[in-house]
Motif scaffolding. Structure first.
Motif, PDB file in Angstrom:
ATOM      1  N   ARG A   1     -43.713  -6.653  30.859  1.00 51.87           N
ATOM      2  CA  ARG A   1     -42.931  -7.094  29.705  1.00 51.87           C
ATOM      3  C   ARG A   1     -42.524  -5.908  28.845  1.00 51.87           C
ATOM      4  O   ARG A   1     -41.576  -5.989  28.075  1.00 51.87           O
ATOM      5  N   LEU A   2     -43.221  -4.801  28.989  1.00 53.50           N
ATOM      6  CA  LEU A   2     -42.846  -3.590  28.267  1.00 53.50           C
ATOM      7  C   LEU A   2     -41.552  -2.997  28.818  1.00 53.50           C
ATOM      8  O   LEU A   2     -40.888  -2.212  28.149  1.00 53.50           O
ATOM      9  N   ASP A   3     -41.181  -3.360  30.067  1.00 58.38           N
ATOM     10  CA  ASP A   3     -39.984  -2.817  30.704  1.00 58.38           C
ATOM     11  C   ASP A   3     -38.724  -3.609  30.369  1.00 58.38           C
ATOM     12  O   ASP A   3     -37.628  -3.214  30.768  1.00 58.38           O
ATOM     13  N   VAL A   4     -38.867  -4.714  29.661  1.00 64.35           N
ATOM     14  CA  VAL A   4     -37.730  -5.604  29.430  1.00 64.35           C
ATOM     15  C   VAL A   4     -36.580  -4.889  28.736  1.00 64.35           C
ATOM     16  O   VAL A   4     -35.418  -5.048  29.119  1.00 64.35           O
ATOM     17  N   ALA A   5     -36.867  -4.093  27.724  1.00 65.63           N
ATOM     18  CA  ALA A   5     -35.808  -3.459  26.927  1.00 65.63           C
ATOM     19  C   ALA A   5     -34.922  -2.551  27.764  1.00 65.63           C
ATOM     20  O   ALA A   5     -33.716  -2.442  27.505  1.00 65.63           O
ATOM     21  N   ARG A   6     -35.476  -1.881  28.769  1.00 65.15           N
ATOM     22  CA  ARG A   6     -34.682  -0.924  29.538  1.00 65.15           C
ATOM     23  C   ARG A   6     -34.294  -1.407  30.933  1.00 65.15           C
ATOM     24  O   ARG A   6     -33.683  -0.660  31.694  1.00 65.15           O
ATOM     25  N   ASN A   7     -34.655  -2.637  31.261  1.00 63.71           N
ATOM     26  CA  ASN A   7     -34.327  -3.185  32.572  1.00 63.71           C
ATOM     27  C   ASN A   7     -33.389  -4.379  32.398  1.00 63.71           C
ATOM     28  O   ASN A   7     -33.807  -5.435  31.920  1.00 63.71           O
ATOM     29  N   PRO A   8     -32.095  -4.245  32.779  1.00 62.09           N
ATOM     30  CA  PRO A   8     -31.135  -5.334  32.543  1.00 62.09           C
ATOM     31  C   PRO A   8     -31.537  -6.651  33.190  1.00 62.09           C
ATOM     32  O   PRO A   8     -31.336  -7.718  32.608  1.00 62.09           O
ATOM     33  N   LEU A   9     -32.105  -6.577  34.387  1.00 59.81           N
ATOM     34  CA  LEU A   9     -32.496  -7.808  35.074  1.00 59.81           C
ATOM     35  C   LEU A   9     -33.609  -8.520  34.301  1.00 59.81           C
ATOM     36  O   LEU A   9     -33.522  -9.725  34.032  1.00 59.81           O
TER      37      LEU A   9
ATOM     38  N   SER B   1     -35.737 -12.572  30.620  1.00 58.45           N
ATOM     39  CA  SER B   1     -36.463 -12.881  29.398  1.00 58.45           C
ATOM     40  C   SER B   1     -35.602 -13.682  28.435  1.00 58.45           C
ATOM     41  O   SER B   1     -36.063 -14.654  27.818  1.00 58.45           O
ATOM     42  N   SER B   2     -34.331 -13.282  28.330  1.00 60.00           N
ATOM     43  CA  SER B   2     -33.415 -13.975  27.428  1.00 60.00           C
ATOM     44  C   SER B   2     -33.217 -15.422  27.847  1.00 60.00           C
ATOM     45  O   SER B   2     -33.218 -16.335  27.007  1.00 60.00           O
ATOM     46  N   LEU B   3     -33.050 -15.657  29.148  1.00 63.79           N
ATOM     47  CA  LEU B   3     -32.868 -17.026  29.630  1.00 63.79           C
ATOM     48  C   LEU B   3     -34.107 -17.864  29.351  1.00 63.79           C
ATOM     49  O   LEU B   3     -34.004 -18.977  28.811  1.00 63.79           O
ATOM     50  N   ASN B   4     -35.275 -17.337  29.673  1.00 66.06           N
ATOM     51  CA  ASN B   4     -36.505 -18.097  29.463  1.00 66.06           C
ATOM     52  C   ASN B   4     -36.737 -18.380  27.980  1.00 66.06           C
ATOM     53  O   ASN B   4     -37.260 -19.435  27.605  1.00 66.06           O
ATOM     54  N   ARG B   5     -36.326 -17.422  27.146  1.00 63.63           N
ATOM     55  CA  ARG B   5     -36.478 -17.609  25.704  1.00 63.63           C
ATOM     56  C   ARG B   5     -35.529 -18.691  25.202  1.00 63.63           C
ATOM     57  O   ARG B   5     -35.916 -19.559  24.406  1.00 63.63           O
TER      58      ARG B   5
ATOM     59  N   LEU C   1     -41.977 -14.044  32.352  1.00 61.62           N
ATOM     60  CA  LEU C   1     -40.806 -13.593  33.112  1.00 61.62           C
ATOM     61  C   LEU C   1     -40.655 -14.333  34.439  1.00 61.62           C
ATOM     62  O   LEU C   1     -39.865 -13.935  35.293  1.00 61.62           O
ATOM     63  N   SER C   2     -41.404 -15.399  34.614  1.00 63.04           N
ATOM     64  CA  SER C   2     -41.356 -16.136  35.879  1.00 63.04           C
ATOM     65  C   SER C   2     -39.972 -16.712  36.124  1.00 63.04           C
ATOM     66  O   SER C   2     -39.261 -17.106  35.196  1.00 63.04           O
ATOM     67  N   SER C   3     -39.612 -16.777  37.402  1.00 63.01           N
ATOM     68  CA  SER C   3     -38.310 -17.301  37.785  1.00 63.01           C
ATOM     69  C   SER C   3     -38.385 -17.809  39.217  1.00 63.01           C
ATOM     70  O   SER C   3     -39.110 -17.243  40.039  1.00 63.01           O
TER      71      SER C   3
ATOM     72  N   ARG D   1     -30.817  -6.865  43.326  1.00 63.81           N
ATOM     73  CA  ARG D   1     -30.807  -6.783  41.867  1.00 63.81           C
ATOM     74  C   ARG D   1     -29.479  -7.313  41.321  1.00 63.81           C
ATOM     75  O   ARG D   1     -29.458  -8.098  40.370  1.00 63.81           O
ATOM     76  N   GLU D   2     -28.365  -6.887  41.915  1.00 63.98           N
ATOM     77  CA  GLU D   2     -27.052  -7.360  41.481  1.00 63.98           C
ATOM     78  C   GLU D   2     -26.929  -8.868  41.664  1.00 63.98           C
ATOM     79  O   GLU D   2     -26.356  -9.569  40.826  1.00 63.98           O
ATOM     80  N   THR D   3     -27.438  -9.356  42.790  1.00 63.18           N
ATOM     81  CA  THR D   3     -27.369 -10.787  43.069  1.00 63.18           C
ATOM     82  C   THR D   3     -28.092 -11.579  41.986  1.00 63.18           C
ATOM     83  O   THR D   3     -27.557 -12.556  41.450  1.00 63.18           O
ATOM     84  N   ILE D   4     -29.312 -11.163  41.659  1.00 64.07           N
ATOM     85  CA  ILE D   4     -30.111 -11.916  40.696  1.00 64.07           C
ATOM     86  C   ILE D   4     -29.520 -11.806  39.294  1.00 64.07           C
ATOM     87  O   ILE D   4     -29.525 -12.780  38.526  1.00 64.07           O
ATOM     88  N   ILE D   5     -28.984 -10.638  38.933  1.00 60.22           N
ATOM     89  CA  ILE D   5     -28.321 -10.508  37.633  1.00 60.22           C
ATOM     90  C   ILE D   5     -27.152 -11.482  37.546  1.00 60.22           C
ATOM     91  O   ILE D   5     -26.977 -12.190  36.543  1.00 60.22           O
TER      92      ILE D   5
END
Length: 263
Positions: A122-130, A135-139, A149-151, A214-218
């Motif tokens: 969760r510390l990586d969220v700010a610098r990892n677009p995926l 995180s934004s969707l789950n929030r 961050l489960s999906s 990564r592109e697919t999931i984004i």
């Protein structure tokens, strides 16, 4: 409990994957072999398991489309719950998988997920677009405190018959749409298993593959955000199109299968 296992070019792994879901308690297994160029189909058929159904396609269905195929078949067979489990997973996590299945039924969940990240990531969220989009969707769904961050894009997960009854089949091939749909329909969602990615035991396919994944999931997450906000779904963000493997998803073959299944 039914299990759906997509399998493409996993001849040396599929046997372990089947053993894993059988140990976990899957009574019926549906293996969707698609576009395999190795002996995956032969390996599965050689098991001669009366509790296993093999659905075979000569052409690759593309990422996640086999889930939709298997889920549709399982639903027609009367499945109350369906576990999705990738055919290349050979890690040591059988006990966690068994608990996932048992607790899904015990708590009456419609979508139960696996946390493959844990609190450290969760510390990586700010610098990892995926991760930021996840995180934004789950929030926005009001689920982040429970599922982190489960999906359904990552890790074994289980869906209920109630979810499968009404969800558009194409959504099952774009996993974040399943999560958004479940929440919109006020279905019960939670994370019940915790298996670090390293213990999933998935096959290593090189950096180019992971960039496309990564592109697919984004792109999938962008579509889920659109669904949640009532906008036309798009995979474009700030002028960049996130396609990845999305254009290789054979929704036409899925539709053809569904038509045949309904006859």
């Amino acid at each position: 409990m039914y299990a759906v296992i997509p399998a493409r070019n996993v001849s040396k792994r599929i046997g372990v994957a089947i053993q894993n879901v059988r140990f976990a308690g899957a009574e019926q297994i549906i293996v969707v072999v698609n576009g395999s160029e190795d002996s995956t189909l032969q390996e599965v058929r050689a098991l001669r398991d009366d509790r296993m159904t093999v659905i075979s396609f000569r052409e690759p269905l593309g990422f996640d489309v086999p889930r939709a195929v298997g889920a549709a078949y399982a639903y027609r067979q009367g499945a109350e719950h369906v576990l999705f489990y990738d055919g290349d997973l050979i890690g040591h996590h059988r006990h966690e998988l068994k608990k996932l299945l048992e607790d899904t039924v015990r708590f009456g969940l419609d979508l139960s997920l696996t946390d493959t990240y844990g609190t450290a990531h969760r510390l990586d969220v700010a610098r990892n677009p995926l991760l930021r989009l996840r995180s934004s969707l789950n929030r926005k769904l009001g689920l982040e405190p429970r599922i982190g961050l489960s999906s359904p894009s990552h890790g074994p997960h289980v869906v209920s018959r109630r979810l499968l009854r009404d969800i558009p089949a194409h959504y099952l091939a774009i996993p974040p749409l399943v999560l958004a749909y479940a929440k919109q329909e006020r279905l019960k969602v939670d994370t019940l298993a915790h298996i670090p990615h390293s213990r999933l035991g998935s096959a290593h396919k090189g950096p180019a593959h992971y960039d496309l994944i990564r592109e697919t999931i984004i792109g999938d997450l962008l579509e889920a955000h659109c669904l949640l906000e009532g906008r036309e779904r798009t995979r474009e963000f700030r002028g960049q199109m996130f396609d990845g493997y999305h254009s290789e998803r054979r929704f036409d073959l899925l539709d053809k299968f569904l038509i045949g299944l309904a006859k």
